[in-house]
Design a protein around this motif. Structure first.
Motif, PDB file in Angstrom:
ATOM      1  N   THR A   1       6.975  -4.684  -2.442  1.00 51.24           N
ATOM      2  CA  THR A   1       6.426  -3.427  -2.944  1.00 51.24           C
ATOM      3  C   THR A   1       7.307  -2.850  -4.038  1.00 51.24           C
ATOM      4  O   THR A   1       7.480  -1.640  -4.151  1.00 51.24           O
ATOM      5  CB  THR A   1       6.280  -2.420  -1.792  1.00 51.24           C
TER       6      THR A   1
ATOM      7  N   SER B   1       2.482   0.801  -0.244  1.00 51.65           N
ATOM      8  CA  SER B   1       1.976  -0.388  -0.924  1.00 51.65           C
ATOM      9  C   SER B   1       2.158  -0.250  -2.431  1.00 51.65           C
ATOM     10  O   SER B   1       2.211   0.865  -2.965  1.00 51.65           O
ATOM     11  CB  SER B   1       0.495  -0.599  -0.614  1.00 51.65           C
TER      12      SER B   1
ATOM     13  N   LEU C   1      -2.857  -5.682  -4.700  1.00 52.08           N
ATOM     14  CA  LEU C   1      -2.282  -4.743  -3.746  1.00 52.08           C
ATOM     15  C   LEU C   1      -1.324  -5.489  -2.840  1.00 52.08           C
ATOM     16  O   LEU C   1      -1.714  -6.438  -2.154  1.00 52.08           O
ATOM     17  CB  LEU C   1      -3.383  -4.083  -2.902  1.00 52.08           C
ATOM     18  N   THR C   2      -0.067  -5.075  -2.829  1.00 51.44           N
ATOM     19  CA  THR C   2       0.945  -5.692  -1.975  1.00 51.44           C
ATOM     20  C   THR C   2       1.411  -4.658  -0.966  1.00 51.44           C
ATOM     21  O   THR C   2       1.952  -3.614  -1.331  1.00 51.44           O
ATOM     22  CB  THR C   2       2.146  -6.178  -2.796  1.00 51.44           C
ATOM     23  N   ARG C   3       1.186  -4.926   0.295  1.00 47.66           N
ATOM     24  CA  ARG C   3       1.509  -3.967   1.348  1.00 47.66           C
ATOM     25  C   ARG C   3       2.959  -4.130   1.805  1.00 47.66           C
ATOM     26  O   ARG C   3       3.571  -5.183   1.592  1.00 47.66           O
ATOM     27  CB  ARG C   3       0.556  -4.167   2.532  1.00 47.66           C
TER      28      ARG C   3
ATOM     29  N   GLN D   1      -0.826  -9.559   0.762  1.00 49.25           N
ATOM     30  CA  GLN D   1      -1.183  -9.326  -0.636  1.00 49.25           C
ATOM     31  C   GLN D   1      -2.655  -9.692  -0.850  1.00 49.25           C
ATOM     32  O   GLN D   1      -3.122 -10.741  -0.401  1.00 49.25           O
ATOM     33  CB  GLN D   1      -0.290 -10.181  -1.528  1.00 49.25           C
TER      34      GLN D   1
END
Length: 419
Positions: free
Chosen positions: A155, A172, A198-200, A205
């Protein structure tokens, strides 16, 4: 299904070949940035291929400034979730490419025509990919999703393009890039695309791309991609996405330390310490040492019953873990600590008439440790194994039992290295 890994160079080439001459500075800076992102892509075990596409495409033609300048407080993308996304904590079975396709189709709004579904499994530590062609009556639009994991700085926006990444309320990282259609001389035109990744915080991802064409490299079918950046962000934030099996990253085992280089004089000093009793010592010799991989040392000992050569050799090499009687006359046993002990008693030095002439006999012990350390000790009833002078005493000064006790001493430091 289009191979996105293979399309990256083509995407860069197609985008740059349509730029006007006055844009050469942008191209040069874009290529430099692309090299950085390629290194980043290689370093990450499972960075989404779609994420790499959107980053590369955004570099070449310029990303739409969805977010404000870095010094301003930045809000999420318009239409992006305003509440923290809750990541399920219960165990969820790994998803396949077909599962990813099913989720994509479920999340597409009703009333849209969906065709040409494709999917691909990522396997252990890979990415699942799926795509469809969607049509709202205004032209076909390709929609692709990739799900996977980002293992390094999941993130962290520091490696994203300027003004393309924001940190969401749940922690995120949302990266969004709009790539405009390109035309040149009114003849050539490429499709435009919207892409988000979107990378949590947990490393999962989701990356989505929507194009104004029916596929990568296909002719333009509509003015704009069917899905906007905000709509793609909503799709990416869905809790319905499953992910492929996560690869367990194991730390590499620390390198096995090499045995030290031991001065041969230290080996000679140790030999002197382990000799039993108080015999008269003379004629010290050494050999090996340094990076030769072995240390040898010897003394002539005399207990009043005649001189006797006592010799030691220390090496470190391939472990010996079982008895292999290669010397024919040797006795051997594997001890409780895993070491292998080989010994010989009163072995003649010669196999011809010289034995009768000189009468040299020897006792020897060789001890193999499980880690590859090896120590050998010899005791003769004369000045040496091939001294070619008559023996000085009836039997060697030290028995195999005494030699074994010397070999077992904890004082020995074994050398290492090869010449």
């Amino acid at each position: 299904m289009t191979n996105l890994n293979d399309s990256l160079p083509d995407l860069m080439r197609r985008a740059t070949e349509h730029l006007e001459p006055e844009s050469t500075d942008l191209v040069e800076r874009g290529m430099q940035r692309g090299a950085v992102l390629r290194r980043r892509r290689t370093a990450l075990l499972s960075v989404s291929a779609v994420g790499a596409v959107l980053a590369t495409a955004g570099i070449v033609v310029g990303g739409t400034q969805l977010f404000g300048s870095p010094d301003q407080k930045q809000a999420p993308v318009a239409g992006a979730p305003t509440k923290a996304v809750t990541i399920p904590t219960k165990a969820v079975p790994p998803a396949t490419g077909k599962d990813t396709l099913a989720t994509l189709r479920k999340l597409i709004p009703a009333g849209l025509q969906v065709s040409k579904p494709t999917s691909m499994d990522g396997g252990l530590g890979g990415q699942n990919s799926a795509s469809v062609v969607v049509n709202d009556g205004k032209g076909a639009s390709w929609l692709m999703v990739t799900t996977g994991y980002a293992y390094l700085n999941p993130t962290d926006c520091s490696n994203s393009l300027p003004n393309t990444c924001t940190i969401q309320p749940d922690g995120s990282a949302l990266e969004a890039v709009a790539r405009e259609a390109i035309s040149r001389n009114g003849n050539l035109k490429e499709a435009s695309s919207n892409s988000v990744m979107l990378t949590r915080p947990n490393g999962t991802q989701v990356a989505l791309t929507s194009m104004s064409a029916a596929g990568e490299g296909s002719p333009v079918t509509r003015k704009q991609p069917l899905f906007s950046l905000a709509e793609l962000a909503k799709l990416a934030a869905s809790k319905s996405w499953g992910f492929p099996p996560k690869m367990t990253v194991q730390e590499p085992a620390p390198p096995t330390p090499k045995p030290p280089v031991v001065p041969v004089q230290a080996t000679l000093a140790t030999l002197k310490k382990v000799i039993p009793g108080h015999p008269q010592l003379s004629g010290p010799t050494t050999r090996g040492g340094g990076t030769n991989g072995y240390n040898g040392a010897s003394y002539l000992t005399n207990d009043g019953k005649g001189a006797s050569l006592l010799d030691v050799m220390l090496t470190t090499g391939a472990p010996v873990k079982k008895c292999q009687d290669e010397r024919g006359l040797a006795h051997c046993k594997v001890r409780s600590d895993g070491s292998v002990l080989l010994w010989e008693k009163n072995i003649p030095s010669y196999g011809d008439s010289r034995q009768q002439r000189y009468g040299i006999l020897g006792n020897s012990v060789t001890l193999y440790y499980p880690d590859g350390r090896t120590i050998s000790l010899w005791s003769f009833n004369g000045l040496g194994e091939k001294a070619q002078v008559k023996h000085t005493r009836a039997t060697p000064a030290y028995t195999t039992e005494q030699l074994t006790t010397m070999a077992d001493s904890k004082l020995w430091v074994f050398p290492g290295g090869t010449k």
